[in-house]
Design a protein around this motif. Structure first.
Motif, mmCIF file in Angstrom:
data_model
loop_
_atom_site.group_PDB
_atom_site.id
_atom_site.type_symbol
_atom_site.label_atom_id
_atom_site.label_comp_id
_atom_site.label_asym_id
_atom_site.label_seq_id
_atom_site.Cartn_x
_atom_site.Cartn_y
_atom_site.Cartn_z
ATOM 1 N N UNK A 189 6.271 -3.138 -2.768
ATOM 2 C CA UNK A 189 7.339 -4.911 -3.091
ATOM 3 C C UNK A 189 7.494 -5.069 -4.521
ATOM 4 N N UNK A 190 8.427 -6.024 -4.697
ATOM 5 C CA UNK A 190 8.406 -6.190 -5.628
ATOM 6 C C UNK A 190 9.239 -7.621 -6.141
ATOM 7 N N UNK A 191 8.040 -7.598 -7.413
ATOM 8 C CA UNK A 191 7.945 -9.585 -7.111
ATOM 9 C C UNK A 191 8.850 -10.643 -8.800
ATOM 10 N N UNK A 192 9.277 -11.310 -8.331
ATOM 11 C CA UNK A 192 9.728 -12.358 -9.579
ATOM 12 C C UNK A 192 9.013 -13.157 -9.409
ATOM 13 N N UNK A 193 8.764 -14.142 -10.443
ATOM 14 C CA UNK A 193 8.197 -15.305 -10.572
ATOM 15 C C UNK A 193 8.064 -15.588 -11.929
ATOM 16 N N UNK A 194 8.213 -16.759 -12.439
ATOM 17 C CA UNK A 194 7.617 -17.395 -13.301
ATOM 18 C C UNK A 194 6.443 -17.072 -14.137
ATOM 19 N N UNK A 242 -1.111 -8.641 1.827
ATOM 20 C CA UNK A 242 -1.339 -7.364 3.000
ATOM 21 C C UNK A 242 -0.401 -6.409 3.901
ATOM 22 N N UNK A 243 0.204 -5.505 3.069
ATOM 23 C CA UNK A 243 1.191 -4.900 3.107
ATOM 24 C C UNK A 243 -0.165 -3.332 3.231
ATOM 25 N N UNK A 244 0.698 -1.703 2.951
ATOM 26 C CA UNK A 244 -0.545 -1.114 3.303
ATOM 27 C C UNK A 244 -1.079 -1.048 2.009
ATOM 28 N N UNK A 245 -2.277 -0.559 2.127
ATOM 29 C CA UNK A 245 -2.893 -0.897 0.532
ATOM 30 C C UNK A 245 -2.742 -0.566 -0.311
ATOM 31 N N UNK A 246 -2.152 0.660 0.044
ATOM 32 C CA UNK A 246 -1.541 1.686 -1.051
ATOM 33 C C UNK A 246 -0.382 1.126 -1.543
ATOM 34 N N UNK A 247 0.971 -0.136 -1.088
ATOM 35 C CA UNK A 247 1.750 -0.263 -1.359
ATOM 36 C C UNK A 247 1.941 -0.501 -2.746
ATOM 37 N N UNK A 248 2.847 0.224 -3.491
ATOM 38 C CA UNK A 248 3.123 -0.267 -4.519
ATOM 39 C C UNK A 248 3.310 -1.894 -4.885
ATOM 40 N N UNK A 249 2.764 -2.209 -5.864
ATOM 41 C CA UNK A 249 3.207 -3.681 -6.166
ATOM 42 C C UNK A 249 4.225 -3.755 -7.369
ATOM 43 N N UNK A 250 4.854 -4.050 -7.877
ATOM 44 C CA UNK A 250 5.512 -4.303 -9.167
ATOM 45 C C UNK A 250 5.669 -5.625 -9.418
ATOM 46 N N UNK A 307 19.418 -18.254 -4.617
ATOM 47 C CA UNK A 307 18.024 -17.800 -5.129
ATOM 48 C C UNK A 307 18.775 -16.124 -5.437
ATOM 49 N N UNK A 308 18.541 -16.397 -7.629
ATOM 50 C CA UNK A 308 19.190 -14.544 -7.904
ATOM 51 C C UNK A 308 17.580 -13.849 -8.742
ATOM 52 N N UNK A 309 16.782 -15.213 -8.367
ATOM 53 C CA UNK A 309 15.630 -14.317 -8.740
ATOM 54 C C UNK A 309 14.941 -13.167 -7.151
ATOM 55 N N UNK A 310 15.520 -13.911 -5.975
ATOM 56 C CA UNK A 310 14.246 -12.957 -5.308
ATOM 57 C C UNK A 310 15.409 -11.805 -4.616
ATOM 58 N N UNK A 311 17.146 -11.641 -4.989
ATOM 59 C CA UNK A 311 18.395 -11.249 -5.084
ATOM 60 C C UNK A 311 17.986 -9.818 -6.108
ATOM 61 N N UNK A 312 17.483 -10.274 -7.350
ATOM 62 C CA UNK A 312 17.363 -9.963 -8.754
ATOM 63 C C UNK A 312 16.241 -8.681 -8.081
ATOM 64 N N UNK A 313 15.065 -9.412 -7.751
ATOM 65 C CA UNK A 313 14.261 -8.000 -6.784
ATOM 66 C C UNK A 313 13.859 -6.982 -6.062
ATOM 67 N N UNK A 314 15.057 -7.425 -4.698
ATOM 68 C CA UNK A 314 15.625 -7.141 -4.083
ATOM 69 C C UNK A 314 16.614 -5.592 -4.403
ATOM 70 N N UNK A 315 17.782 -6.208 -5.767
ATOM 71 C CA UNK A 315 17.930 -4.639 -6.716
ATOM 72 C C UNK A 315 17.447 -3.356 -6.863
ATOM 73 N N UNK A 316 16.423 -4.127 -7.472
ATOM 74 C CA UNK A 316 14.884 -3.055 -7.791
ATOM 75 C C UNK A 316 14.056 -2.924 -6.813
ATOM 76 N N UNK A 317 14.045 -3.318 -5.958
ATOM 77 C CA UNK A 317 13.140 -2.811 -4.772
ATOM 78 C C UNK A 317 14.041 -1.376 -4.516
#
Lengths: 437, 652, 314
Positions: free
Chosen positions: B296-301, B339-347, B575-585
Motif C-alpha cells: 500500500x502506498x499512502x498520500x495525505x496531508x 486490513x491488507x496482508x499483515x506483512x504488506x508494506x505500507x509506504x 485528485x492528483x494525490x491518489x494518482x501520484x500514490x499510484x505511480x509511486x506504488x
C-alpha cells in the motif's frame, strides 16, 4: 544591485546538503537575498560565486560606530522608505555641552542618568557633543567622571583635539568637523586616535571630493554634515545623499549624516525631521525631557521593523466611556481584529472595556490555532491589566470562534463568568444589547 | 457528585452516569450515542444541538442557538455541562450523503507506457520448488527456503518477520514443498536484505494479479485505488468521506480533537475504518480479499498521516509548526492497522512541512511539475490551499489557510456538493431574479462550493454586492434585504426549498468566501513574488483537488480566485494525490522521485513577514484591489455598469 | 566631483481638490482652499515644484467637550461653549480650515443650527464630522448637507461599512467626502474605489488613512501614507487623492498629552510635552505626505504652520 533568491540560487551548489542550516539551497538563497544570513554558512560555494555575491552584498552606506562604554552605530541602511525593508540603526541622540560651562559635571550627570521607559524598553541619551570653547582636555576629564557615553568633539583645533583624544584611548569619538581647507591635519589626527571624522561642505560636489581625499589618506569612518539653510534644503540634501548611496551606489557619499537641530528655529521639529529623514546622529541643544522623550519615542517608532505584523499595544481599552458594570470584551492584538471590534462597538454607542491580549499580532482564529490565544494567555491579560479593579461585574465575553476555551478559562478565572460572544465583530452590538443584561 | 443522564434517540433510551460538570457530549459518548461534531467539539458549528427535556444544565455557549431554541431546551452538547440528573432528547443525526458513488470518482487512468513489472516493481512473486527434507537432509525449514531463494531466484539474503516465520513450516508442507513467495525489494539502499512478505502453498500463476493499493487520505475524502501490480492496471477506484469528519471538518479541529483524552485513538480508528471498508469494497469488486493486498502506498496531508499513524499532531498547529515526521519509514499493514496482508508494506509518502504534505508531493509527481521546462503553478483549491510553483530546476511551496467555505462549510446555507445543492446560479442584472441548477434536480437544500463561487460572481457583476462585499440595500428587489447578519440576498424562497426556509447569501457568507478566495490568491501571488516570477509568465496553472473538477473558470476569475489569464493555460487535474500514490506504488523510480521532490521543495512560511497579509488584504476585494490585474473582469463590469446603476438608484 | 542628482520621473500626480466655495463659486466662504496637485514626494522641490502647500484645520466641537485636556480648555477658554466663537478664535490662531465635530447628543436640528452659525462665524471652508456612529452620522449629515448646498463642505467620515448615504448626499449637494480606512494601503484604495464606483468625482474625495499618535502606532500611518503617495506617483489612479490626517485627535487621546500628574519624571514638563506630542505627531505626518492636518492646540498650530512654511520654501 541586489539579487533575487532565484538569481543567487543559480550561483549555489544546488545540492540541498542542509549544512547551512536551511532545508534547501533555494531557502538559503532567499535568506541571503533578504540579508538574513551570511554566505559563509555555505561550505561549498565556489570562489567565483563568492566574488559576485560579495559585490551585491556590500552595504551602500558605511557603518560608523561611536564607542565608549556604550556604543552607537549609524549607517548600513539599504532603503529610502522604511516599508521597503526596515531602517536598521537608530540615530544617536547627543546633548550639546560647552567645555567652559561651570556646571558641566552636573549637566552631563543629569542627562547621563536620564532613563525613561516606553512599553517595556528603557531609553537613554546616546552621548554628548562637546563644544571646545575652553580647555577641552579638562572638560573631557570632568565628563568622564560622570559619564561613559560616546563623545563628539566639536573643534578644529588639533592641539586641543590631540590632548583630548589621548584621554579617550580605546574609544571611538567623532571629530567635528573637517572642511576642504583644513581636512588634512584633522584626518591625520582621526587616524591616529581611531576616531571618526565629520566632514562639512556647502555642496554635495565638494562634500564628495572631500570624502574621497580623506579616504585616500586611509580614513574610512566619516560622517556627513549637509548644512542647508532651512528644513526644505536639509531634507533635499539628505534625500539626495541617501538616494545617491543606495540607488546610484556612490561610495563618496555613502556615509551616515549628522544633523544639528540645536541650531534650528524649532528644535523639536527639526529633530523630528532628522530622525524621520535619514540622520545617523542628531545633536540637541540641551537636556529637556519634555522634548527628549517624544523624540526617543518617534525614533523607536520610525525604526520599528515594519515587516512584523501590525499590532496594537496589549492592554485594556475604554470604548464609549465604560462604567464598572459595562461589558468586558476580549480580543487579540492583531490591529485589524482590534479595529473591527473597536469600530463596531464604538459605532454602536454601547460602552465596553476591550481587553486586548498579546497574541503576537495574530487574528483570533490564527492565534488560537497557533496556541497564542488560549485560556492561560487570556487569564494572564485579565490579571495583569487588573481588569477586576475596574469593573463591578466580573463577566468576560469571548470571541465566538474560541468558544472551546470557555471551559479552561472558567478554571483559570474561577470568580469570573465566561460568556461566548458572536464570531463576527459585526454581530457584537446586537449580542451586547440582547444577551448581556 | 454523580448524575444520571438519560438519552432518548430514535425511540431508544440509553443512560450514562457522570460527575457534576461533565460535558453532555462526553455523557452521550459514554451512553454509546454518536452525536456529530463537525467542528471537533469547539462549539462553532451548532450541529451537536440536543434538547434538554428535564433537569439542570449550564450552557457555556449558545452560539448558533436562537432564543426560541433555548426556550425549547436546546443546548450544544459540546458546550453544555451537567449540573444534576438530566433527560435529553437527541434529534435525528444528519446523515452524510454519499455523493461519492462509483461513477463520479472514477478517474481516467492509463498504465504508464513504460511500466515493466519485473524492473519497476518492488514486490515480486517468486515460485520455488524445494526438495523435501529427509533423514539425511535435516536442514531446517527457513534455511531450506533461503537456499531455494538463493538457487532459484538469485536472492542471497532475505529477512522475515516472526509472525511469518511462525507459519512457514505449515505452508511449506501444505504446498508439498512447492510454494510461491512474495518478496519485497528494498527501496533505497540496495545492500539491505530483501523481505519475505508472504508465502503461499503451490504455484501461483506469474501473470495472475498481484494486488497493491494506492490511498489518498484527504481531510474530507479518502480514495483507494486497487491495482494489479503485474499489469499495472487500476482495477477498482473507490472513495468515501473520511470518517473523522464527524470530529472536525478541518485539520486544526482534528488536531484539537486528537489532543483530547482518547481523541487521537478515536480519530485513528475512524480513518482506519474508512480505509478498511474501502479496501473491502474495492477487493469485492475484483473478487479478491483484502489479505491479498501485499503493498500500500499512502498520500495525505501531514496531519492525516500523523493521525493515521497515531503520532501526536499538536506541534503541527503550534508555532514554529514542526511535524513529528515528514517521511515515515516503511511499515507493515499489521503495524499500521490496515486490513491488507499483515506483512504488506505500507509506504507513507514523504511530505515537506506541517502544511505541505505527501498529498502535494504526490500531486507534483503526477502533474509532472518537477520535470516541466517552463515555470508552472500547481494549486490545490481546498481548505488548506497548498500551492507549488516551479519547474525542473526549482520548486517552492506554501500553504495558506483558506478555510472550508468553498466546501460549503462556515456558510449559513452552505453544504457539500451532494444531492440538493445549488451548484450554479445566474442572476438577471435587470430584475435581480436568479436561475439556479440543483444537483439531482430536486428542491434545493443549500449551496455547495461551485454554487457559492457562481453566486458570488453573479451578485458582484450585477451589483447586488459591491466590490467590498457589502450587500447593496439600495437595490430595488425584495430579494435584497436586511438579515440577521447585515444585508443578505435570497437565492431561493422558502416555497422553493426543501426545508421550507429561504436559502440566502448573507454578509457573513460573503466575508468567508472573500477570505477563502483571497487566501488562495494571495498564497500563489506571494509565492511568485518571493522567487521573482511574474504571474503572467506562468506557462500553465494546474488545478488539483477533487473540488477542482467543478470550478467554472469564468466565475472563478471574476471573483478573483484564479488569475485573469488565457483560459487555455488552466488545466484541471482532479485528485492528483491518489494518482501520484499510484505511480509511486508501481514504479520504484517514481517513488524515489517523490523523495527527491520532497527534498527539493522549498517551503515558504507565509506568516514569516507581512507580504502575505498585504497580498491578502489586496485580494480581499472583488475581484481585487488592483483592477489592472483583472482586465477581463473590468470589461465584464463596464458592459453591465449602466444597467446596474439605473437599477440601484445611483444615477447622478 | 560634479554629482548628478538622481531624480525620480513619476508618471502620476495627486489631484488638486478644492474645499469651500466663495460667493462666486456658489457658496459663502471668504476663500476656498486647494490642496494636492503634487507630482513628487513631499517637499523635494528639486524634482518638481509644489503647487499647493499643506493646510491646517482646527478641530472644534458642536458642544463644549467635557473630556478634553485642561490644557486645551485653557487655550480656548470660554469660546469652547460657542462653536461660532470657537471657529473665529481658531481662524485667528491660524487655521486654514475648520473641522466641526458633531456629537451623539446633537439632534439634526441642533447640528444644522451649529453648522450655520459656524458658517457665519468664520469665512473659512468647513469639514464636518458626524459623531462616528453609522445611523447617527447619516441622520445628522444629510440635513446639514442639504442645508449647506454648494458650500463644498467636506462631509465625514465615510468608512467601508458606511459610505453610501454620505456619498450620495455629498453628490447631490455639491460637497466633498472624507474617506477613512484603518492604516492599510489596500483598504484606502478599496474605499476610494467603492466611493468613486458610486459616481463620485475623485476631485471631491480626501482620503484619511488614519494614523496613530506618536508612540501609539504612528509608524503604521506614516508608512501607509508614504506608500499611498508612492503608488499615486507611480500612476495608481485610486490613490491620487490628497490626504487628511488627525494628529490632534490622536495625540490628545494619549496619556502623554492628557495627564499631568502621576506620570514618570522622564516625561518632563506637562504642557511642553503635550504640545510636543501633538506637534511631532503632526510633523512626522507632514513629512510623509499629509495635505490637511487637523490639530487642536493653538501652539501646535503655530509651530506646524511655521514648519510647513520652511518646508515649502525653495
Amino acid at each position: 544591485m541586489a539579487l533575487s533568491g532565484i538569481q543567487i540560487y543559480k550561483m549555489l551548489p544546488q545540492t540541498n546538503c542542509k549544512e547551512c542550516g536551511f532545508p534547501t539551497c533555494l531557502a538559503f538563497a532567499m535568506k541571503l537575498a533578504a540579508k538574513q544570513v551570511e554566505l559563509s554558512a555555505c561550505p561549498y560555494v565556489s570562489d567565483e560565486s563568492k566574488k559576485q555575491l560579495a559585490e551585491s552584498a556590500a552595504p551602500p552606506i558605511r557603518l560608523v560606530t561611536l564607542k565608549a562604554s556604550s556604543e552607537i552605530k549609524a549607517g548600513n541602511e539599504v532603503v529610502m522608505f522604511r516599508h521597503e525593508k526596515t531602517f536598521y540603526n537608530k540615530p544617536g541622540l547627543f546633548i550639546r555641552v560647552k567645555a567652559s560651562d561651570p556646571d558641566l559635571a552636573k549637566k552631563v550627570a543629569t542627562a547621563d542618568a536620564y532613563k525613561v521607559n516606553y512599553v517595556g524598553m528603557d531609553f537613554t541619551i546616546d552621548g554628548f557633543a562637546v563644544e571646545a570653547d575652553g580647555e577641552l582636555a579638562a572638560a573631557i576629564k570632568t565628563i568622564r567622571t560622570v559619564s561613559k557615553r560616546p563623545l563628539i568633539l566639536m573643534t578644529k583645533d588639533t592641539t586641543l583635539l590631540d590632548s583630548a583624544l589621548s584621554l579617550l584611548a580605546g574609544e571611538s569619538a567623532l571629530i567635528y568637523a573637517a572642511e576642504s581647507s583644513d581636512y588634512e591635519p584633522l584626518a591625520d589626527l582621526a587616524k591616529k586616535h581611531k576616531a571618526a571624522l565629520a566632514v562639512k561642505a556647502d555642496s554635495l560636489d565638494t562634500l564628495a571630493d572631500l570624502t574621497q581625499k580623506i579616504q585616500a589618506k586611509g580614513l574610512e569612518d566619516m560622517v556627513l554634515d549637509l548644512g542647508g539653510k532651512n528644513m526644505s534644503e536639509w531634507l533635499a540634501r539628505s534625500t539626495q545623499v541617501r538616494k545617491l548611496a543606495i540607488k546610484s551606489n556612490l561610495r563618496a557619499l555613502g556615509y551616515p549624516v549628522i544633523a544639528f537641530p540645536c541650531d534650528a528655529k524649532d528644535e523639536g521639529i527639526a529633530a523630528a525631521q532628522a530622525i524621520a529623514k535619514y540622520a545617523g546622529f542628531v545633536v540637541l541643544s540641551e537636556f529637556k525631557p519634555e522634548l527628549l522623550y517624544p523624540l526617543l519615542v518617534l525614533r523607536e517608532n520610525i525604526y520599528t521593523d515594519p515587516q512584523k505584523p501590525i499590532q496594537v499595544q496589549p492592554g485594556i481599552y475604554e470604548i464609549n466611556s465604560p462604567k464598572p458594570d459595562s461589558a468586558v470584551l476580549v480580543t487579540t492584538n492583531f490591529s485589524i481584529t482590534y479595529f473591527s471590534v473597536a469600530n463596531e462597538v464604538e459605532g454602536s454607542g454601547l460602552p465596553a472595556w476591550l481587553v486586548v491580549t498579546d497574541a503576537e499580532g495574530m487574528s483570533v482564529l490564527t492565534a488560537w490555532a497557533a496556541g497564542k490565544f488560549d485560556a492561560e494567555r487570556i487569564a494572564k491579560s485579565i490579571k495583569s491589566f487588573d481588569v477586576a479593579s475596574k469593573v463591578s461585574r466580573k463577566r468576560i465575553v469571548l470571541p465566538g470562534h474560541v468558544a472551546v476555551l470557555s471551559g479552561e478559562l472558567e478554571e483559570e478565572l474561577p470568580d469570573w463568568e465566561i460568556r461566548v460572544g458572536p464570531r463576527e465583530a459585526v454581530d457584537l452590538p446586537a449580542f451586547m444589547k440582547q444577551a448581556l443584561n | 457528585m454523580q448524575h444520571t443522564i438519560t438519552f432518548t434517540h430514535e425511540d431508544k433510551q440509553s443512560t450514562a452516569i457522570v460527575p457534576t460538570g461533565a460535558m453532555l457530549s462526553d455523557a452521550a459518548h459514554l451512553a454509546g450515542l454518536d452525536i456529530g461534531q463537525p467542528c471537533g467539539g469547539q462549539g462553532r458549528c451548532g450541529r451537536c444541538a440536543v434538547q434538554v427535556t428535564d433537569g439542570n444544565v449550564r450552557r457555556r455557549s449558545t452560539l448558533r442557538l436562537s432564543p426560541d431554541d433555548i426556550e425549547q431546551g436546546y443546548a450544544l452538547a459540546c458546550q453544555t455541562v451537567v449540573e444534576g440528573d438530566v433527560a435529553i432528547h437527541v434529534p435525528p443525526q444528519e446523515k452524510i450523503e454519499r455523493r461519492l458513488t462509483t461513477d463520479r470518482v472514477v478517474a481516467e487512468v492509463t498504465v504508464p507506457a513504460d511500466y515493466e513489472y519485473l524492473q519497476d516493481q518492488t514486490v515480486r512473486r517468486v515460485h520455488l520448488r524445494l526438495s523435501p527434507p529427509t533423514m539425511e537432509d535435516q536442514t531446517d525449514d527457513w534455511s531450506r527456503l533461503q537456499t531455494g531463494l538463493r538457487l532459484q531466484a538469485n536472492v542471497n539474503k532475505v529477512n522475515v518477520s516472526l509472525a511469518l516465520l511462525q507459519t512457514i513450516g505449515d505452508v511449506l508442507r501444505a504446498g508439498e514443498w512447492d510454494v510461491t513467495a512474495v518478496l519485497e525489494y528494498p527501496l533505497e539502499h540496495l545492500e539491505q536484505p530483501l523481505r519475505l512478505v508472504s508465502l503461499q502453498p503451490h504455484h501461483v500463476d506469474e501473470y495472475s494479479p498481484l494486488w497493491g493499493c494506492a490511498i489518498d487520505i484527504g481531510t474530507t475524502t479518502v480514495s483507494v485505488w486497487l491495482v494489479d501490480l503485474v499489469s499495472g492496471g487500476v482495477r477498482a477506484q473507490v472513495a468515501e468521506y473520511n470518517g473523522q469528519i464527524a470530529r472536525g471538518e478541518d485539520v486544526i479541529s482534528r488536531i484539537m480533537y486528537a489532543s483530547k483524552k482518547g481523541g487521537g485513538q478515536e480519530l485513528r480508528q475512524r480513518v482506519l475504518d474508512t480505509i478498511n471498508e474501502l479496501l473491502e469494497t474495492a477487493c469485492k469488486r475484483v473478487k479478491a480479499k483484502p489479505e491479498d493486498v501485499v503493498k500500500a502506498t499512502i498520500a495525505g496531508n501531514s496531519t492525516m498521516i500523523h493521525l493515521l499513524l497515531g503520532i501526536p499532531a499538536s506541534n503541527i498547529r503550534l508555532s514554529p509548526f514542526i511535524t513529528a515526521v515528514n517521511h515515515p519509514p516503511l511499515m507493515t499493514a499489521r503495524e499500521v492497522g490496515i486490513n491488507a496482508h499483515p506483512e504488506a508494506s505500507v509506504d507513507c509518502l514523504p511530505g515537506v512541512a506541517s502544511y505541505v504534505g505527501a498529498d502535494i508531493t504526490a500531486g507534483v509527481l503526477s502533474s509532472g511539475l518537477d520535470t516541466a521546462e517552463n515555470v508552472t503553478l500547481f494549486l490545490d483549491v481546498g481548505t488548506n490551499g497548498e500551492t507549488v510553483l516551479g519547474n525542473r530546476d526549482w520548486l517552492v511551496t506554501c500553504a495558506c489557510s483558506a478555510g472550508p467555505a468553498f466546501e460549503g462549510a462556515g456558510v449559513v446555507n452552505g453544504m457539500r456538493a451532494t444531492t440538493g445543492a445549488i451548484e450554479e446560479v445566474w442572476i438577471n442584472s435587470e430584475t435581480f431574479e436568479p436561475t439556479y441548477r440543483v444537483i439531482g434536480a430536486g428542491k434545493p437544500k443549500g449551496i455547495c462550493g461551485s454554487g457559492l463561487i457562481s453566486l458570488l460572481s453573479e451578485a458582484f457583476i450585477t451589483g447586488i454586492i459591491d466590490k467590498a462585499g457589502n450587500v447593496n440595500l439600495m437595490a430595488s428587489s425584495s430579494r435584497v434585504r436586511e438579515g440577521a447578519h447585515g444585508g443578505e440576498y435570497v437565492v431561493a424562497w422558502g416555497e422553493e426549498s426543501e426545508s421550507g426556509a429561504d436559502i440566502v447569501l448573507s454578509r457573513v457568507d460573503v466575508d468567508n468566501l472573500l477570505r477563502a478566495k483571497a487566501a488562495i490568491y494571495a498564497g500563489f501571488t506571494v509565492l511568485a513574488d518571493t522567487v521573482g516570477v511574474p504571474l503572467e509568465t506562468m506557462d500553465k496553472v494546474l488545478i488539483g483537488g477533487s473540488f477542482g473538477k467543478y470550478i467554472n473558470i469564468e466565475k472563478a476569475v471574476q471573483i478573483g480566485l484564479l488569475p485573469d489569464m488565457d483560459w487555455s493555460r488552466f488545466e484541471f487535474l482532479g485528485n492528483t494525490a491518489v494518482k501520484g500514490a499510484y505511480y509511486a506504488l508501481l514504479d520504484w523510480k517514481k517513488r524515489e522521485r517523490i523523495t527527491e521532490i520532497a527534498k527539493r521543495m522549498t517551503y515558504i512560511e507565509l506568516s514569516a513577514d507581512n507580504s502575505f497579509y498585504e497580498a491578502f488584504t489586496s485580494a480581499l476585494f472583488l475581484p481585487h484591489t488592483d483592477m489592472s490585474k483583472f482586465p477581463s473582469v473590468a470589461v465584464a463590469l463596464s458592459s453591465k455598469v449602466k444597467g446596474r446603476r439605473s437599477n440601484v438608484g445611483m444615477t447622478e | 566631483m560634479p554629482i548628478e542628482i538622481p531624480k525620480d520621473k513619476w508618471t502620476g500626480s495627486i489631484r488638486a481638490v478644492t474645499i469651500g466655495a466663495t460667493s462666486a463659486e456658489g457658496g459663502t466662504r471668504a476663500k476656498s482652499i486647494t490642496v494636492g496637485g503634487q507630482t513628487s514626494m513631499p517637499y523635494l522641490h528639486y524634482e518638481a515644484p509644489m503647487p499647493n502647500k499643506p493646510v491646517i484645520a482646527i478641530e472644534i466641537k458642536s458642544r463644549k467637550p467635557d473630556d478634553w485636556s485642561p490644557l486645551l480648555a485653557d487655550a480656548w477658554g470660554e469660546a469652547m461653549a460657542d462653536p461660532a466663537q470657537w471657529a473665529k478664535k481658531a481662524e485667528e490662531a491660524g487655521a486654514d480650515l475648520i473641522v466641526v465635530a458633531l456629537t451623539l447628543a446633537d439632534s439634526p436640528e441642533d447640528a444644522v443650527r451649529v453648522i450655520k452659525s459656524v458658517l457665519s462665524g468664520t469665512g473659512l471652508p468647513l469639514i464636518v464630522w458626524g459623531p462616528g456612529q453609522a445611523e447617527k452620522d447619516n441622520e445628522l449629515l444629510v440635513p446639514i448637507s442639504e442645508a449647506t448646498k454648494g458650500e463644498k463642505i467636506v462631509l465625514g467620515i465615510c468608512e467601508d461599512k458606511n459610505y453610501r448615504t454620505i456619498v450620495a448626499t455629498a453628490m447631490a449637494n455639491g460637497h466633498l467626502v472624507q474617506a477613512r480606512t484603518p492604516m492599510d494601503v489596500n483598504l484606502s484604495k478599496q474605499l476610494n474605489i467603492l466611493i468613486s464606483d458610486m459616481g463620485m468625482s475623485k476631485d471631491r474625495i480626501l482620503m484619511d488613512p488614519t494614523t496613530g499618535a506618536l508612540g501609539y502606532g504612528i509608524e503604521y500611518g506614516y508608512s501607509v501614507m508614504e506608500r499611498l503617495r508612492l503608488a499615486a506617483l507611480q500612476g495608481d489612479a485610486m490613490t491620487q487623492l490628497p490626504m487628511i490626517v488627525t494628529p490632534g485627535f490622536e495625540a490628545w487621546k494619549t496619556k502623554e498629552s492628557k495627564v499631568g500628574e502621576g506620570v514618570p519624571e522622564g516625561w518632563g514638563d506637562w504642557k511642553a510635552r503635550a504640545i510636543n506630542w501633538e506637534t511631532l505627531t503632526a510633523i512626522a505626518l507632514v513629512e510623509s505626505g499629509a495635505d490637511v492636518v487637523v490639530l487642536r492646540h493653538p501652539e501646535s498650530v503655530k509651530r506646524v504652520k511655521s514648519a510647513i512654511e520652511e518646508l515649502v520654501a525653495v
